[in-house]
Design a protein around this motif. Structure first.
Motif, mmCIF file in Angstrom:
data_model
loop_
_atom_site.group_PDB
_atom_site.id
_atom_site.type_symbol
_atom_site.label_atom_id
_atom_site.label_comp_id
_atom_site.label_asym_id
_atom_site.label_seq_id
_atom_site.Cartn_x
_atom_site.Cartn_y
_atom_site.Cartn_z
ATOM 1 N N ALA A 1 0.832 -1.213 0.000
ATOM 2 C CA ALA A 1 0.000 0.000 0.000
ATOM 3 C C ALA A 1 0.868 1.265 0.000
ATOM 4 N N VAL A 2 1.974 1.244 0.731
ATOM 5 C CA VAL A 2 2.865 2.407 0.761
ATOM 6 C C VAL A 2 3.603 2.538 -0.572
ATOM 7 N N ASP A 3 4.136 1.409 -1.044
ATOM 8 C CA ASP A 3 4.966 1.424 -2.246
ATOM 9 C C ASP A 3 4.179 1.908 -3.468
ATOM 10 N N THR A 4 2.880 1.603 -3.509
ATOM 11 C CA THR A 4 2.091 1.963 -4.693
ATOM 12 C C THR A 4 1.411 3.331 -4.535
ATOM 13 N N ASN A 5 1.641 4.000 -3.425
ATOM 14 C CA ASN A 5 1.011 5.303 -3.210
ATOM 15 C C ASN A 5 2.075 6.406 -3.151
ATOM 16 N N HIS A 6 2.700 6.649 -4.304
ATOM 17 C CA HIS A 6 3.814 7.606 -4.303
ATOM 18 C C HIS A 6 3.343 9.052 -4.183
ATOM 19 N N LYS A 7 2.038 9.275 -4.284
ATOM 20 C CA LYS A 7 1.554 10.655 -4.121
ATOM 21 C C LYS A 7 1.568 11.061 -2.645
ATOM 22 N N VAL A 8 1.330 10.119 -1.760
ATOM 23 C CA VAL A 8 1.361 10.412 -0.323
ATOM 24 C C VAL A 8 2.740 10.101 0.267
ATOM 25 N N PHE A 9 3.380 9.061 -0.246
ATOM 26 C CA PHE A 9 4.669 8.637 0.311
ATOM 27 C C PHE A 9 5.781 8.989 -0.682
ATOM 28 N N SER A 10 6.463 10.077 -0.386
ATOM 29 C CA SER A 10 7.444 10.633 -1.312
ATOM 30 C C SER A 10 8.820 9.989 -1.146
ATOM 31 N N SER A 11 9.563 9.946 -2.251
ATOM 32 C CA SER A 11 10.947 9.458 -2.239
ATOM 33 C C SER A 11 11.956 10.593 -2.299
ATOM 34 N N LEU A 12 11.477 11.798 -2.297
ATOM 35 C CA LEU A 12 12.308 12.966 -2.600
ATOM 36 C C LEU A 12 13.522 13.080 -1.667
ATOM 37 N N SER A 13 14.699 13.273 -2.291
ATOM 38 C CA SER A 13 15.930 13.328 -1.503
ATOM 39 C C SER A 13 15.920 14.497 -0.531
#
Lengths: 416, 106
Positions: free
Chosen positions: A69-81
Motif C-alpha cells: 500500500a505504501v509502495d504503490t502510493n507515491h503521491k502520499v509517500f514521497s521518495s524525494l531526496s
C-alpha cells in the motif's frame, strides 16, 4: 526458523515493552538478530512507531500488504531526496546526491526512462553471452579442495565485471566500482571502511571525476549502448548537474552491484541451510526458474526502503502525519506468512515464487530486476552443469547496515 | 465466461476459459500462460502482465488507467495497444478476446 537468532534473543525481544521495539539498529542486522523484532511487530503492531532512534523517529511497516500500500502510493509517500530520500538515514544536506530513485514524478519518470532501455529484454539477450563467458571463467578459476572466500572470488568479481560491461568501464580498474559502491553506502567512523565523512566525500568526488572523463569521451562520440553514453546523450539527462550525475551513477553502481552480489552469496548460503532443496535442484534443473526468485525473496538484499509522508494518512489503523519517516521493511514483508506460505523456509518450488517484495512495487520498482535474475540464473546454470559440490565452512560475516542486507565474506570449499 | 486467446511472440497460442470477474492476468497465470508473470498480484505495480490488444478488441477492452499509463511508460516495447492485463476484468463481453504477449517479458 531463524537459524542464528537464539532462543534467548527471541525471548528478550518478546519481553521488551512494545514502544521500545526498534528494529532499525545496524548491529541487529550484523548479528542476524533482527528476525524476532519483525516477527513480534507483524504479530502485535504491524505499523509501529518508534519515537527515538539513532535515525530519529520513524514508522516501521512490517506486513506485506501494508508495504504494498505504501509502495504503490507515491503521491502520499514521497521518495524525494530533499525530504530525506529512500533510506532510513537522511540524505545529507551538505552533500546532496540527487538520483532518480530519490525523486518523485515527473522528474523521476523522465530520468528513469533514459536508463531503462539498457536493461530491456533485447539488450539483455545481447549481454547474456558475455555474462555467461565471464561466469564460466570465474567458476573455472576457483580452487578445488581448498578454502576460499565466495564473496570476494565469485559474488564481487562477477557483479563487478558485469557493471564494468554495462558502463563500458576500463576493465583493469573495475574494483574501483566495488570500492565506490561500498563507500557510497557505508557510514564513516573509526575502524570503518572510511574513517571520516570527509574521506567518504573525497572518494566519491574521485568517482565523479573518473566518470566525468568517461562522460566527456562518450558525449563527443556517437551514441553507444553503454550506460554512460546513454546518460550523456539522453534528452532528459545530458544536462544533469555534476551532483545529479554523481547521484545517478551511485544509484546504478549500488543498484547493479551490492544487490546481486549479496543474492549470489545468499543463494549459496540458503542451499547450505536447506540442503534438501539443493538435491531437488540437482535432480531437476528446470526448477531454477522458481529457485531464482526464491533466492531473491529469501535473501532480500535491501532490507528496507524509506518514504516520507507528504500528507496526513491512515495506514493499518495508525495515523501517519505529513513529514513522518516511513520505513517499508521488505525483509519483514518477505517473511509474512499471511501472504507467503511457510515464509521462513527456503522452498525452491513454491507455487508463487515471484510474489515477493525484494524489487519493490510501483513506479520505483527495481529497473534492473531482469538483469539481476539473469545473472543469478547463469551462475547457477553453470554451477549445476559442473555439478560443483560447494561446502559452506562457516557462518558468513554480515554487513553493519539496516539497508544493505549482505555479507562481507563467506568461507567455502569445493569438494574434489 | 469468456474464451481468451493469448498469442506468444513466437506465435504459440494459448486459449483460456476465463471466469467473469477475475482479471485477464489472473486467468493467464492460473492457466500457466507463459510470458505473463503478474508479480504484484494485480496491483498495477510491476508491469509484468503487459499485453497487446488486437485492434478489433481495443474499443471493447477500453483505455488505460492513470497508474497503468505510468507503469507502461517504464515497460519495454510499449505500443498504442499496450495494456496491463491485470487491469482488464473478464466479462461475457470479452468472449473471443485476442491479446499478444511481448517478446521477452520473461
Amino acid at each position: 526458523m531463524n537459524h542464528v537468532s537464539t532462543m534467548s534473543n527471541r525471548e528478550s525481544v518478546w519481553s521488551l515493552p512494545l514502544d521500545l521495539v526498534s528494529p532499525a539498529d545496524p548491529q541487529l542486522f550484523k548479528d542476524n538478530a533482527h528476525w524476532a523484532y519483525f516477527e513480534r511487530l507483524r504479530q502485535e503492531d504491524p505499523v509501529h512507531y518508534t519515537a527515538d532512534s539513532e535515525f530519529g523517529p520513524y514508522w516501521s511497516v512490517t506486513k506485506y500488504k501494508d508495504i504494498m500500500a505504501v509502495d504503490t502510493n507515491h503521491k502520499v509517500f514521497s521518495s524525494l531526496s530533499t525530504l530525506g530520500g529512500i533510506s532510513i538515514r537522511d540524505q545529507r544536506a551538505d552533500f546532496p546526491l540527487p538520483m532518480f530513485i530519490a525523486m518523485d514524478p515527473p522528474l523521476h519518470d523522465e530520468q528513469r526512462k533514459v536508463v531503462s532501455p539498457i536493461v530491456a529484454p533485447g539488450n539483455l539477450a545481447i549481454l547474456e553471452h558475455t555474462i555467461r563467458e565471464r561466469a564460466i571463467a570465474i567458476l573455472d578459476s576457483l580452487p578445488r579442495g581448498e578454502e576460499f572466500d565466495w564473496v570476494d572470488r565469485v559474488s564481487i568479481e562477477l557483479t563487478t565485471q558485469m557493471l564494468a560491461t554495462l558502463f563500458d568501464f576500463p576493465f583493469h580498474d573495475r574494483r574501483k566500482l566495488t570500492r565506490w559502491s561500498d563507500v557510497a553506502t557505508t557510514v564513516a567512523g573509526p575502524g570503518g571502511l572510511v574513517e571520516t565523512e570527509e574521506q567518504r566525500q573525497q572518494e566519491l568526488r574521485e568517482c565523479a571525476g573518473y566518470f566525468m572523463n568517461l562522460w566527456n569521451q562518450r558525449v563527443n562520440a556517437p551514441p553507444t549502448g553503454d550506460l554512460i553514453s546513454m546518460l550523456a546523450h539522453g534528452e532528459s539527462t545530458r544536462n544533469m548537474t555534476p551532483q545529479e550525475f554523481l547521484g545517478n551513477l551511485i544509484l546504478l553502481i549500488v543498484g547493479g552491484n551490492d544487490t546481486t552480489r549479496n543474492s549470489l552469496t545468499g543463494g549459496l548460503y540458503a542451499f547450505s541451510k536447506f540442503p534438501e532443496q539443493y538435491q531437488k535442484l540437482r535432480a531437476n534443473h528446470d526448477l531454477l526458474d522458481s529457485a531464482i526468485p526464491e533466492i531473491i525473496r529469501w535473501q532480500t538484499p535491501l532490507a528496507h526502503m524509506r518514504r516520507t509522508a507528504v500528507a496526513d494518512t491512515v495506514l493499518g489503523g495508525k495515523h501517519i502525519k505529513a513529514g513522518d519517516k516511513v520505513i517499508m521493511w521488505y525483509v519483514s514483508g518477505n517473511r509474512d506468512s499471511e501472504v507467503i506460505e511457510r515464509a521462513d523456509e527456503f522452498i525452491i518450488d513454491r507455487a508463487r515464487p515471484r510474489q515477493h517484495l525484494s524489487f519493490g512495487f510501483g513506479i520505483h520498482r527495481c529497473v534492473g530486476n531482469r538483469l539481476a535474475e539473469m545473472q543469478l540464473r547463469i551462475v547457477w546454470e553453470e554451477i549445476l552443469k559442473r555439478d560443483l559440490d560447494i561446502e559452506v565452512l562457516a557462518e558468513p560475516e554480515r554487513v553493519l547496515s539496516t539497508f544493505i542486507k549482505g555479507y562481507l565474506n563467506m568461507p567455502v570449499r569445493i569438494r574434489n | 465466461m469468456a474464451k481468451i486467446t493469448f498469442i506468444e511472440h513466437n506465435g504459440t497460442s494459448h486459449v483460456v476459459e476465463a471466469e467473469n470477474g477475475v482479471s485477464v492476468m489472473r486467468a493467464a497465470v492460473d492457466h500457466n500462460v507463459p510470458g505473463i508473470d503478474g508479480d504484484c498480484g494485480g496491483e498495477c505495480a510491476c508491469a509484468t502482465c503487459h499485453v497487446y490488444v488486437e485492434a478489433a478488441w481495443q474499443g471493447v477492452v477500453g483505455g488505460r488507467t492513470e497508474t497503468e499509463e505510468t507503469m507502461l511508460s517504464f515497460a519495454a516495447a510499449t505500443q498504442d495497444n499496450s495494456r496491463l492485463c491485470c487491469q482488464i476484468t473478464v466479462s461475457d463481453a470479452l468472449d473471443g478476446l485476442v491479446v499478444h504477449t511481448p517478446d521477452g517479458q520473461h
